[in-house]
Design a protein around this motif. Structure first.
Motif, PDB file in Angstrom:
ATOM      1  N   GLU A 239      -6.230   7.236   1.253  1.00 27.80           N
ATOM      2  CA  GLU A 239      -6.361   7.581  -0.151  1.00 27.80           C
ATOM      3  C   GLU A 239      -6.291   6.315  -0.898  1.00 27.80           C
ATOM      4  OE1 GLU A 239      -2.659   9.977  -0.467  1.00 27.80           O
ATOM      5  OE2 GLU A 239      -3.645  11.648   0.263  1.00 27.80           O
ATOM      6  N   ASN A 240      -5.739   5.383  -0.478  1.00 26.45           N
ATOM      7  CA  ASN A 240      -5.633   4.254  -1.258  1.00 26.45           C
ATOM      8  C   ASN A 240      -6.760   3.446  -1.196  1.00 26.45           C
ATOM      9  OD1 ASN A 240      -2.923   4.637  -1.921  1.00 26.45           O
ATOM     10  ND2 ASN A 240      -2.055   3.240  -0.311  1.00 26.45           N
TER      11      ASN A 240
ATOM     12  N   HIS B 175       0.668  10.166   8.915  1.00 25.72           N
ATOM     13  CA  HIS B 175       0.901  10.072   7.549  1.00 25.72           C
ATOM     14  C   HIS B 175       0.384   8.612   7.063  1.00 25.72           C
ATOM     15  CE1 HIS B 175       2.677  13.946   7.418  1.00 25.72           C
ATOM     16  NE2 HIS B 175       3.525  13.610   8.314  1.00 25.72           N
ATOM     17  N   LEU B 176       0.587   7.709   7.610  1.00 26.87           N
ATOM     18  CA  LEU B 176      -0.012   6.337   7.300  1.00 26.87           C
ATOM     19  C   LEU B 176      -1.257   6.355   7.114  1.00 26.87           C
ATOM     20  CD1 LEU B 176       0.883   3.551   6.503  1.00 26.87           C
ATOM     21  CD2 LEU B 176       0.652   2.924   9.048  1.00 26.87           C
TER      22      LEU B 176
ATOM     23  N   ARG C  62     -11.956  12.368   4.088  1.00 23.57           N
ATOM     24  CA  ARG C  62     -10.784  12.178   3.585  1.00 23.57           C
ATOM     25  C   ARG C  62      -9.974  13.501   3.692  1.00 23.57           C
ATOM     26  NH1 ARG C  62     -10.438  10.118  -0.847  1.00 23.57           N
ATOM     27  NH2 ARG C  62      -9.777  12.053  -1.799  1.00 23.57           N
TER      28      ARG C  62
ATOM     29  N   ARG D   3      -7.306  14.986   6.382  1.00 23.85           N
ATOM     30  CA  ARG D   3      -5.905  15.986   5.807  1.00 23.85           C
ATOM     31  C   ARG D   3      -6.007  17.253   6.417  1.00 23.85           C
ATOM     32  NH1 ARG D   3      -4.124  14.464   1.181  1.00 23.85           N
ATOM     33  NH2 ARG D   3      -5.915  13.867   0.327  1.00 23.85           N
TER      34      ARG D   3
ATOM     35  N   LEU E 133      -3.285   8.931   6.393  1.00 20.04           N
ATOM     36  CA  LEU E 133      -3.906   9.664   5.179  1.00 20.04           C
ATOM     37  C   LEU E 133      -3.499   8.809   4.011  1.00 20.04           C
ATOM     38  CD1 LEU E 133      -5.191  11.961   4.183  1.00 20.04           C
ATOM     39  CD2 LEU E 133      -2.947  13.183   4.248  1.00 20.04           C
ATOM     40  N   GLN E 134      -2.094   8.115   3.994  1.00 20.22           N
ATOM     41  CA  GLN E 134      -1.986   7.418   2.754  1.00 20.22           C
ATOM     42  C   GLN E 134      -2.873   6.046   2.554  1.00 20.22           C
ATOM     43  OE1 GLN E 134       0.493   8.063   0.303  1.00 20.22           O
ATOM     44  NE2 GLN E 134      -0.749   6.562  -0.837  1.00 20.22           N
ATOM     45  N   ILE E 135      -3.029   5.292   3.615  1.00 17.86           N
ATOM     46  CA  ILE E 135      -4.075   4.303   3.422  1.00 17.86           C
ATOM     47  C   ILE E 135      -5.493   4.800   3.176  1.00 17.86           C
ATOM     48  CG2 ILE E 135      -5.124   2.227   4.847  1.00 17.86           C
ATOM     49  CD1 ILE E 135      -2.404   1.833   6.240  1.00 17.86           C
TER      50      ILE E 135
END
Length: 152
Positions: free
Chosen positions: A105-106, A98-99, A15, A19, A101-103
């Protein structure tokens, strides 16, 4: 082997690699082809799609809903990737990365919070794949090769 997998550390590593890659990509690189089917942003969207699948399955587990045979990832996922590709490519490249990376992380947070024995490979019957890093790493390698980059 399953007992020696540090899925949290592996997921964190890939991850973080994703990033670093995203932070250095220019807009034209997001639109660059990785192969005949996918551009860079699309590959990152593809990663997000499969991470979101894991998030969905974790949600099902947390709600106490039993897994069904259809929750198991099919051996041949080409049709899923082919069907999702036009939708993924329809997302603006900047939004897609960006989606992704956010997914990631979640998903990693949710996977880290689950008991190991509830996920594959620790439970071979579970459709939840704890090691997200292998899928991400494979595709990050492809992106770096297509762009002539190396982040390892």
């Amino acid at each position: 082997m399953a007992d020696t997998v540090d899925h949290v550390a592996e997921n964190d590593r890939e991850r973080d690699r994703m990033r670093r890659l995203i932070e250095r990509l220019e807009e034209e690189q997001l639109r660059a082809s990785v192969n005949e089917y996918w551009n860079v942003a699309g590959v990152l969207g593809h990663i997000a799609f499969w991470d979101a699948r894991v998030l969905s399955l974790i949600g099902k587990l947390e709600r106490g809903v039993p897994f069904s045979p259809t929750d198991t990832e099919p051996e041949d996922v080409d049709w899923i990737n082919d069907a999702s590709r036009p939708l993924i490519h329809a997302i603006a490249p900047e939004a897609s990365v960006h989606l992704a990376l956010q997914i990631a992380e979640n998903t990693d947070a949710a996977v880290a919070a689950l008991p190991r024995e509830r996920m594959h490979p620790f439970d071979p019957e579970s459709p939840i794949y704890a090691v997200r890093a292998s899928h991400r790493g494979e595709h990050l390698d492809e992106i770096e090769a297509a762009l002539g980059l190396d982040d390892r």
